[in-house]
Write an enzyme that holds these catalytic residues in place. Structure first.
Site, PDB file in Angstrom:
ATOM      1  N   ILE A 145      18.638  -5.745  -7.154  1.00 27.73           N
ATOM      2  CA  ILE A 145      18.658  -6.187  -8.550  1.00 27.73           C
ATOM      3  C   ILE A 145      17.384  -6.952  -8.931  1.00 27.73           C
ATOM      4  O   ILE A 145      17.034  -7.037 -10.110  1.00 27.73           O
ATOM      5  CB  ILE A 145      19.922  -7.046  -8.809  1.00 27.73           C
ATOM      6  CG1 ILE A 145      20.295  -7.028 -10.288  1.00 27.73           C
ATOM      7  CG2 ILE A 145      19.764  -8.456  -8.271  1.00 27.73           C
ATOM      8  CD1 ILE A 145      21.679  -7.591 -10.557  1.00 27.73           C
ATOM      9  N   ASN A 177      17.930 -10.133   6.945  1.00 23.13           N
ATOM     10  CA  ASN A 177      18.063 -11.575   7.112  1.00 23.13           C
ATOM     11  C   ASN A 177      19.446 -11.911   7.644  1.00 23.13           C
ATOM     12  O   ASN A 177      20.436 -11.267   7.280  1.00 23.13           O
ATOM     13  CB  ASN A 177      17.847 -12.269   5.764  1.00 23.13           C
ATOM     14  CG  ASN A 177      16.450 -12.023   5.206  1.00 23.13           C
ATOM     15  OD1 ASN A 177      15.471 -12.109   5.924  1.00 23.13           O
ATOM     16  ND2 ASN A 177      16.368 -11.687   3.927  1.00 23.13           N
ATOM     17  N   VAL A 215      23.373 -13.177   0.890  1.00 18.94           N
ATOM     18  CA  VAL A 215      24.637 -12.445   0.733  1.00 18.94           C
ATOM     19  C   VAL A 215      25.197 -12.153   2.126  1.00 18.94           C
ATOM     20  O   VAL A 215      24.568 -11.433   2.910  1.00 18.94           O
ATOM     21  CB  VAL A 215      24.432 -11.137  -0.053  1.00 18.94           C
ATOM     22  CG1 VAL A 215      25.759 -10.398  -0.195  1.00 18.94           C
ATOM     23  CG2 VAL A 215      23.817 -11.414  -1.423  1.00 18.94           C
ATOM     24  N   HIS A 268      23.054  -6.288   5.239  1.00 15.71           N
ATOM     25  CA  HIS A 268      22.221  -5.381   4.459  1.00 15.71           C
ATOM     26  C   HIS A 268      20.840  -5.345   5.076  1.00 15.71           C
ATOM     27  O   HIS A 268      20.363  -6.343   5.603  1.00 15.71           O
ATOM     28  CB  HIS A 268      22.127  -5.814   2.988  1.00 15.71           C
ATOM     29  CG  HIS A 268      21.771  -7.245   2.784  1.00 15.71           C
ATOM     30  ND1 HIS A 268      22.679  -8.277   2.974  1.00 15.71           N
ATOM     31  CD2 HIS A 268      20.602  -7.842   2.432  1.00 15.71           C
ATOM     32  CE1 HIS A 268      22.090  -9.440   2.725  1.00 15.71           C
ATOM     33  NE2 HIS A 268      20.828  -9.198   2.404  1.00 15.71           N
TER      34      HIS A 268
HETATM   35  P1  AMP Z   1      19.286 -11.744   1.388  1.00 20.17           P
HETATM   36  O1  AMP Z   1      18.496 -12.968   1.051  1.00 20.17           O
HETATM   37  O2  AMP Z   1      18.671 -10.964   2.518  1.00 20.17           O
HETATM   38  O3  AMP Z   1      20.755 -12.029   1.587  1.00 20.17           O
HETATM   39  O4  AMP Z   1      19.119 -10.772   0.143  1.00 20.17           O
HETATM   40  C1  AMP Z   1      20.093 -10.574  -0.825  1.00 20.17           C
HETATM   41  C2  AMP Z   1      19.521  -9.587  -1.814  1.00 20.17           C
HETATM   42  O5  AMP Z   1      20.579  -9.115  -2.632  1.00 20.17           O
HETATM   43  C3  AMP Z   1      18.458 -10.159  -2.746  1.00 20.17           C
HETATM   44  O6  AMP Z   1      17.256  -9.406  -2.611  1.00 20.17           O
HETATM   45  C4  AMP Z   1      19.083 -10.008  -4.137  1.00 20.17           C
HETATM   46  O7  AMP Z   1      18.123  -9.688  -5.118  1.00 20.17           O
HETATM   47  C5  AMP Z   1      20.077  -8.888  -3.918  1.00 20.17           C
HETATM   48  N1  AMP Z   1      21.216  -8.855  -4.816  1.00 20.17           N
HETATM   49  C6  AMP Z   1      22.052  -9.865  -5.146  1.00 20.17           C
HETATM   50  N2  AMP Z   1      23.012  -9.447  -5.987  1.00 20.17           N
HETATM   51  C7  AMP Z   1      22.771  -8.121  -6.189  1.00 20.17           C
HETATM   52  C8  AMP Z   1      23.406  -7.104  -6.956  1.00 20.17           C
HETATM   53  N3  AMP Z   1      24.495  -7.364  -7.708  1.00 20.17           N
HETATM   54  N4  AMP Z   1      22.897  -5.854  -6.935  1.00 20.17           N
HETATM   55  C9  AMP Z   1      21.801  -5.578  -6.199  1.00 20.17           C
HETATM   56  N5  AMP Z   1      21.163  -6.484  -5.435  1.00 20.17           N
HETATM   57  C10 AMP Z   1      21.630  -7.745  -5.445  1.00 20.17           C
END
Ligand code: AMP
Length: 121
Positions: free
Chosen positions: A36, A92, A101, A105
């Site tokens: 996003i 991460n 999150v 991922h």
């Molecule tokens: P991390 O810091 O590795 O947990 O990365 C989480 C990633 O999720 C970040 O790059 C955010 O921009 C992405 N993110 C959070 N919410 C969403 C969403 N609803 N759709 C797509 N990406 C998201």
């Protein structure tokens, strides 16, 4: 290691269809979608559909079928996005990894020269 999965995290909600996503590729066991807040021309997140907190959780406890599906999905995303010139894959984990999150991922970043490391504010 023990892992506590929070099923209210945003990616769990995406998988349940509670919030939308910009899907790149979906398989029976994995989902790839555009980040996003992209940090590069290509910034795709690939997640397993199973409830895994982080990569080591998945690597330790996922089935062989889930691991193969996830890995092949990454390969297909790289091909679909035309990343022949290279890319960076980041996963991460936890507080020290600054994971926001808590659902596994991998970030697939590409489309430009990324420098030796990525920095985030
Ligand atoms: P991390 O810091 O590795 O947990 O990365 C989480 C990633 O999720 C970040 O790059 C955010 O921009 C992405 N993110 C959070 N919410 C969403 C969403 N609803 N759709 C797509 N990406 C998201």
């Amino acid at each position: 290691m023990t892992y506590a999965y929070d099923d209210q995290n945003v990616f769990a909600r995406i998988l349940r269809g509670e919030i939308p996503n910009d899907t790149v590729l979906e398989t029976g066991m994995s989902l790839a979608f555009n980040d996003i807040a992209p940090q590069a021309p290509v910034h795709v997140l690939v997640i397993p559909k199973g409830p895994y907190v982080c990569y080591d959780h998945f690597a330790a406890e996922a089935s062989d079928a889930e691991i193969v599906d996830f890995t092949r999905t990454i390969a297909r995303v790289c091909e679909m996005k035309g990343l022949e010139d290279g890319f960076r894959m980041i996963s991460n984990a936890g507080e020290h990894g600054v994971q926001e999150v808590p659902h596994l991922h991998v970030h697939i970043l590409g489309g430009r020269v990324l420098g030796r490391m990525l920095a985030k504010g």
